[in-house]
Design an enzyme around this catalytic site. Structure first.
Site, PDB file in Angstrom:
ATOM      1  N   ARG A 287     -38.625  24.120   5.540  1.00 49.51           N
ATOM      2  CA  ARG A 287     -39.215  23.224   6.554  1.00 49.51           C
ATOM      3  C   ARG A 287     -38.148  22.430   7.303  1.00 49.51           C
ATOM      4  O   ARG A 287     -38.346  21.258   7.632  1.00 49.51           O
ATOM      5  CB  ARG A 287     -40.223  22.249   5.915  1.00 49.51           C
ATOM      6  CG  ARG A 287     -41.440  22.915   5.282  1.00 49.51           C
ATOM      7  CD  ARG A 287     -42.268  23.660   6.325  1.00 49.51           C
ATOM      8  NE  ARG A 287     -43.526  24.154   5.779  1.00 49.51           N
ATOM      9  CZ  ARG A 287     -43.681  25.357   5.203  1.00 49.51           C
ATOM     10  NH1 ARG A 287     -42.651  26.189   5.105  1.00 49.51           N
ATOM     11  NH2 ARG A 287     -44.856  25.735   4.763  1.00 49.51           N
TER      12      ARG A 287
ATOM     13  N   SER B 286     -50.138  21.154   6.422  1.00 48.03           N
ATOM     14  CA  SER B 286     -49.602  20.267   5.366  1.00 48.03           C
ATOM     15  C   SER B 286     -49.000  19.033   6.016  1.00 48.03           C
ATOM     16  O   SER B 286     -48.144  19.155   6.896  1.00 48.03           O
ATOM     17  CB  SER B 286     -48.495  20.966   4.580  1.00 48.03           C
ATOM     18  OG  SER B 286     -48.948  22.147   3.999  1.00 48.03           O
TER      19      SER B 286
ATOM     20  N   GLU C 208     -44.117  16.247   6.929  1.00 46.29           N
ATOM     21  CA  GLU C 208     -43.664  17.493   7.560  1.00 46.29           C
ATOM     22  C   GLU C 208     -43.741  17.430   9.084  1.00 46.29           C
ATOM     23  O   GLU C 208     -42.778  17.778   9.765  1.00 46.29           O
ATOM     24  CB  GLU C 208     -44.492  18.678   7.042  1.00 46.29           C
ATOM     25  CG  GLU C 208     -44.061  19.975   7.689  1.00 46.29           C
ATOM     26  CD  GLU C 208     -44.988  21.130   7.408  1.00 46.29           C
ATOM     27  OE1 GLU C 208     -45.078  21.549   6.238  1.00 46.29           O
ATOM     28  OE2 GLU C 208     -45.616  21.631   8.362  1.00 46.29           O
TER      29      GLU C 208
HETATM   30  P1  FAD Z   1     -45.382  21.531  18.221  1.00 39.05           P
HETATM   31  O1  FAD Z   1     -46.319  20.824  17.319  1.00 39.05           O
HETATM   32  O2  FAD Z   1     -45.703  21.550  19.665  1.00 39.05           O
HETATM   33  O3  FAD Z   1     -43.929  20.936  18.034  1.00 39.05           O
HETATM   34  C1  FAD Z   1     -43.401  20.707  16.745  1.00 39.05           C
HETATM   35  C2  FAD Z   1     -41.964  20.195  16.916  1.00 39.05           C
HETATM   36  O4  FAD Z   1     -41.170  21.228  17.519  1.00 39.05           O
HETATM   37  C3  FAD Z   1     -41.853  19.000  17.877  1.00 39.05           C
HETATM   38  O5  FAD Z   1     -40.768  18.209  17.446  1.00 39.05           O
HETATM   39  C4  FAD Z   1     -41.507  19.631  19.232  1.00 39.05           C
HETATM   40  O6  FAD Z   1     -40.784  18.755  20.057  1.00 39.05           O
HETATM   41  C5  FAD Z   1     -40.650  20.810  18.793  1.00 39.05           C
HETATM   42  N1  FAD Z   1     -40.748  21.975  19.666  1.00 39.05           N
HETATM   43  C6  FAD Z   1     -41.845  22.721  19.951  1.00 39.05           C
HETATM   44  N2  FAD Z   1     -41.518  23.760  20.746  1.00 39.05           N
HETATM   45  C7  FAD Z   1     -40.191  23.663  20.959  1.00 39.05           C
HETATM   46  C8  FAD Z   1     -39.236  24.420  21.718  1.00 39.05           C
HETATM   47  N3  FAD Z   1     -39.600  25.516  22.398  1.00 39.05           N
HETATM   48  N4  FAD Z   1     -37.938  24.011  21.730  1.00 39.05           N
HETATM   49  C9  FAD Z   1     -37.541  22.908  21.051  1.00 39.05           C
HETATM   50  N5  FAD Z   1     -38.385  22.141  20.341  1.00 39.05           N
HETATM   51  C10 FAD Z   1     -39.700  22.521  20.281  1.00 39.05           C
HETATM   52  N6  FAD Z   1     -46.355  25.547   9.291  1.00 39.05           N
HETATM   53  C11 FAD Z   1     -45.749  26.367   8.400  1.00 39.05           C
HETATM   54  O7  FAD Z   1     -44.508  26.438   8.352  1.00 39.05           O
HETATM   55  N7  FAD Z   1     -46.474  27.134   7.542  1.00 39.05           N
HETATM   56  C12 FAD Z   1     -47.823  27.137   7.528  1.00 39.05           C
HETATM   57  O8  FAD Z   1     -48.437  27.845   6.739  1.00 39.05           O
HETATM   58  C13 FAD Z   1     -48.484  26.285   8.459  1.00 39.05           C
HETATM   59  N8  FAD Z   1     -49.836  26.225   8.466  1.00 39.05           N
HETATM   60  C14 FAD Z   1     -50.469  25.398   9.345  1.00 39.05           C
HETATM   61  C15 FAD Z   1     -51.871  25.381   9.344  1.00 39.05           C
HETATM   62  C16 FAD Z   1     -52.549  24.564  10.228  1.00 39.05           C
HETATM   63  C17 FAD Z   1     -54.066  24.552  10.199  1.00 39.05           C
HETATM   64  C18 FAD Z   1     -51.829  23.756  11.147  1.00 39.05           C
HETATM   65  C19 FAD Z   1     -52.574  22.903  12.142  1.00 39.05           C
HETATM   66  C20 FAD Z   1     -50.430  23.759  11.160  1.00 39.05           C
HETATM   67  C21 FAD Z   1     -49.737  24.590  10.239  1.00 39.05           C
HETATM   68  N9  FAD Z   1     -48.335  24.643  10.206  1.00 39.05           N
HETATM   69  C22 FAD Z   1     -47.704  25.494   9.328  1.00 39.05           C
HETATM   70  C23 FAD Z   1     -47.529  23.781  11.078  1.00 39.05           C
HETATM   71  C24 FAD Z   1     -47.318  24.351  12.509  1.00 39.05           C
HETATM   72  O9  FAD Z   1     -48.291  25.286  12.837  1.00 39.05           O
HETATM   73  C25 FAD Z   1     -45.937  24.977  12.679  1.00 39.05           C
HETATM   74  O10 FAD Z   1     -44.925  24.045  12.390  1.00 39.05           O
HETATM   75  C26 FAD Z   1     -45.715  25.516  14.095  1.00 39.05           C
HETATM   76  O11 FAD Z   1     -44.506  26.227  14.156  1.00 39.05           O
HETATM   77  C27 FAD Z   1     -45.700  24.409  15.152  1.00 39.05           C
HETATM   78  O12 FAD Z   1     -45.736  25.026  16.422  1.00 39.05           O
HETATM   79  P2  FAD Z   1     -46.178  24.242  17.724  1.00 39.05           P
HETATM   80  O13 FAD Z   1     -45.900  25.124  18.881  1.00 39.05           O
HETATM   81  O14 FAD Z   1     -47.564  23.773  17.590  1.00 39.05           O
HETATM   82  O15 FAD Z   1     -45.147  23.033  17.686  1.00 39.05           O
HETATM   83  N1  EPU Z   2     -53.236  22.315  -5.056  1.00 36.83           N
HETATM   84  C1  EPU Z   2     -53.891  21.239  -5.607  1.00 36.83           C
HETATM   85  N2  EPU Z   2     -54.854  20.627  -4.865  1.00 36.83           N
HETATM   86  C2  EPU Z   2     -55.198  21.045  -3.625  1.00 36.83           C
HETATM   87  C3  EPU Z   2     -54.524  22.160  -3.072  1.00 36.83           C
HETATM   88  C4  EPU Z   2     -53.546  22.774  -3.814  1.00 36.83           C
HETATM   89  O1  EPU Z   2     -53.621  20.823  -6.740  1.00 36.83           O
HETATM   90  O2  EPU Z   2     -56.088  20.441  -3.015  1.00 36.83           O
HETATM   91  C5  EPU Z   2     -52.202  22.972  -5.876  1.00 36.83           C
HETATM   92  C6  EPU Z   2     -52.714  24.245  -6.524  1.00 36.83           C
HETATM   93  O3  EPU Z   2     -52.272  24.279  -7.854  1.00 36.83           O
HETATM   94  C7  EPU Z   2     -52.027  25.353  -5.767  1.00 36.83           C
HETATM   95  C8  EPU Z   2     -50.735  24.683  -5.311  1.00 36.83           C
HETATM   96  O4  EPU Z   2     -51.102  23.323  -5.065  1.00 36.83           O
HETATM   97  O5  EPU Z   2     -51.762  26.453  -6.571  1.00 36.83           O
HETATM   98  C9  EPU Z   2     -50.165  25.270  -4.042  1.00 36.83           C
HETATM   99  O6  EPU Z   2     -51.171  25.267  -3.026  1.00 36.83           O
HETATM  100  P1  EPU Z   2     -51.065  26.227  -1.764  1.00 36.83           P
HETATM  101  O7  EPU Z   2     -50.885  27.633  -2.197  1.00 36.83           O
HETATM  102  O8  EPU Z   2     -52.198  25.918  -0.864  1.00 36.83           O
HETATM  103  O9  EPU Z   2     -49.690  25.821  -1.118  1.00 36.83           O
HETATM  104  P2  EPU Z   2     -49.098  24.420  -0.678  1.00 36.83           P
HETATM  105  O10 EPU Z   2     -47.853  24.191  -1.470  1.00 36.83           O
HETATM  106  O11 EPU Z   2     -50.091  23.336  -0.710  1.00 36.83           O
HETATM  107  C10 EPU Z   2     -47.582  25.528   1.105  1.00 36.83           C
HETATM  108  C11 EPU Z   2     -47.160  25.228   2.515  1.00 36.83           C
HETATM  109  C12 EPU Z   2     -48.216  25.717   3.492  1.00 36.83           C
HETATM  110  C13 EPU Z   2     -48.376  27.223   3.321  1.00 36.83           C
HETATM  111  C14 EPU Z   2     -48.812  27.503   1.881  1.00 36.83           C
HETATM  112  C15 EPU Z   2     -48.910  28.984   1.601  1.00 36.83           C
HETATM  113  C16 EPU Z   2     -45.750  23.269   2.433  1.00 36.83           C
HETATM  114  C17 EPU Z   2     -45.613  21.826   2.710  1.00 36.83           C
HETATM  115  N3  EPU Z   2     -46.934  23.821   2.688  1.00 36.83           N
HETATM  116  O12 EPU Z   2     -48.714  24.735   0.840  1.00 36.83           O
HETATM  117  O13 EPU Z   2     -47.752  25.468   4.805  1.00 36.83           O
HETATM  118  O14 EPU Z   2     -49.351  27.741   4.201  1.00 36.83           O
HETATM  119  O15 EPU Z   2     -47.828  26.925   0.982  1.00 36.83           O
HETATM  120  O16 EPU Z   2     -47.642  29.525   1.536  1.00 36.83           O
HETATM  121  O17 EPU Z   2     -44.786  23.903   2.004  1.00 36.83           O
HETATM  122  C18 EPU Z   2     -47.749  23.821   6.528  1.00 36.83           C
HETATM  123  O18 EPU Z   2     -46.516  23.793   6.389  1.00 36.83           O
HETATM  124  O19 EPU Z   2     -48.345  23.142   7.400  1.00 36.83           O
HETATM  125  C19 EPU Z   2     -48.530  24.691   5.651  1.00 36.83           C
HETATM  126  C20 EPU Z   2     -49.861  24.771   5.696  1.00 36.83           C
END
Ligand code: FAD
Ligand code: EPU
Length: 339
Positions: free
Chosen positions: A161, A235, A331
């Site tokens: 991250r 997250s 995050e």
């Molecule tokens: P923005 O929110 O628009 O920007 C994020 C940051 O990046 C800001 O600081 C912005 O200034 C900068 N930025 C954006 N575009 C550029 C660019 N072209 N050049 C320079 N800076 C830029 N993230 C994960 O890693 N794993 C996940 O599993 C995951 N699951 C998600 C699930 C949900 C439901 C949601 C809502 C978010 C999740 N995220 C996850 C977080 C997010 O989707 C990612 O971080 C994604 O890459 C953000 O993209 P964005 O275009 O929306 O960025």
């Molecule tokens: N868990 C709980 N309570 C909850 C949810 C999860 O105790 O309400 C525990 C469970 O034991 C589970 C463990 O947490 O096994 C891990 O949960 P999960 O697999 O959902 O993963 P996470 O660590 O919560 C991370 C990333 C997610 C990514 C998933 C899948 C971070 C901060 N988040 O979540 O990324 O999608 O793994 O790989 O690393 C994001 O970055 O926005 C994001 C959604």
């Protein structure tokens, strides 16, 4: 390039919080960058899909909204294909398009919201894969020196991250395109907890890359709230990474705390588990809440402000610190130009 004066940013952030900007520049072609006013990091904001930000206040200056699109396979050799994508491409559409081209490598990263250009910012990761495993290089516009910049994988400094663009030089570069090295021969990565089981449930033993993508999509839809329905940014906190010593003290007290060994001997622990064990899953203060589906996700039940969500995040941090002695690190980027 298009310009809008005083736009509302409500539709431009997946929390759906209300905030305003002085103006918005919509970048549609790279040439637009050559004729832009200077970028002021204390007033202006680069914005992609708005899925990893929390707007605690207005943006006094200009939002530079990225719509630089385009994607193509630019080279093929030795079991690989290189794809270049404009930063404004939707990430999930890029994943599915690459699979349709018969290329694999992105399937575990399906359904992550946002744009391709934001993917290197925090080295997006999910289901056991992160961007670092497929990213070859990044092209960006240097907002300080007003010139092009190119970064190979190593100089992006991708980590969990994190990246050079997020930490070392925040706000300096506007990423305009990314280059990915994908595979023409598929090798499934199914070790992330629950993924193999999801495929088995669907009766699939030897999945295709598309089937892995579909399984990831099902798991994510099941676990995470859909921002179209309930505002959130995924997250809200990173999973803390502790020394082996600190982690073993904690897991000694809390043997159920999920802990994952990292390269180099450190241990990543589950922030969601700690938040849930503070009794905060489903907790709500007005319209700002902790999701009742996933404790790591803060949600906007309707009309929460960025400030409401920020205060809730602070409460969650304080509770986890008091019970477990661990400080959670947010995050998403917290945007508060006034502070
Ligand atoms: P923005 O929110 O628009 O920007 C994020 C940051 O990046 C800001 O600081 C912005 O200034 C900068 N930025 C954006 N575009 C550029 C660019 N072209 N050049 C320079 N800076 C830029 N993230 C994960 O890693 N794993 C996940 O599993 C995951 N699951 C998600 C699930 C949900 C439901 C949601 C809502 C978010 C999740 N995220 C996850 C977080 C997010 O989707 C990612 O971080 C994604 O890459 C953000 O993209 P964005 O275009 O929306 O960025
Ligand atoms: N868990 C709980 N309570 C909850 C949810 C999860 O105790 O309400 C525990 C469970 O034991 C589970 C463990 O947490 O096994 C891990 O949960 P999960 O697999 O959902 O993963 P996470 O660590 O919560 C991370 C990333 C997610 C990514 C998933 C899948 C971070 C901060 N988040 O979540 O990324 O999608 O793994 O790989 O690393 C994001 O970055 O926005 C994001 C959604």
């Amino acid at each position: 390039m298009r310009v809008r004066q005083h736009p509302s940013l409500k539709a431009f952030n997946t929390f759906g919080v209300e905030a305003a900007a002085g103006s918005m520049l919509i970048l549609e072609q790279e040439e637009d960058l050559l004729s832009l006013p200077p970028f002021d990091p204390d007033r202006d904001l680069v914005l992609g899909g708005g899925s990893n930000i929390l707007l605690v206040g207005d943006v006094p200056g200009t939002v530079w909204h990225n719509r630089l699109t385009g994607k193509a396979i630019v080279e093929r050799a030795d079991g690989h294909a290189w794809v270049e994508a404009g930063a404004g491409e939707n990430w999930h559409d890029l994943v599915r398009w690459s699979l349709e081209q018969g290329l694999s490598g992105l399937e575990n990263l399906s359904l992550i919201p946002g744009q391709a250009g934001a993917a290197p910012m925090q080295n997006i990761g999910a289901y056991g894969v992160d961007l670092a495993s497929v990213l070859e290089s990044v092209t960006a516009w240097d907002l300080v020196r007003n010139c092009w910049a190119a970064f190979d994988l190593q100089s992006c400094a991708l980590a969990y991250r994190d990246s050079r663009f997020k930490s070392a030089e925040p706000g300096r570069y506007l990423i305009t395109s990314i280059r990915l090295r994908l595979d023409t021969q598929f090798e499934a990565k199914l070790d992330y907890s629950g993924l193999r089981e999801e495929l088995t449930r669907a009766g699939i033993e030897k999945p295709t890359a598309l089937e892995v993508s579909d399984a990831v999509v099902r798991l994510r839809r099941d676990k995470l709230p859909d921002p179209e329905i309930l505002g959130n940014a995924g997250s809200f906190f990173k999973n803390p990474i502790l020394s082996r010593n600190d982690a073993s003290k904690l897991t000694g007290h809390y043997p159920e705390l999920p802990a994952w060994p990292q390269p180099g001997g450190q241990i990543k622990i589950s922030a969601a588990w700690m938040i849930e064990h503070c009794g905060l899953k489903g907790h709500r203060v007005g319209d700002a809440g902790v999701s009742d589906r996933h404790a790591l996700v803060l949600v906007n039940h309707g009309s929460a402000s960025g400030g409401d969500l920020f205060r809730l995040a602070t409460t969650v941090q304080a509770s986890v610190h008091s019970k477990f002695g661990v400080l959670l690190d947010p995050e998403p980027r917290i945007i508060n130009f006034a502070s």
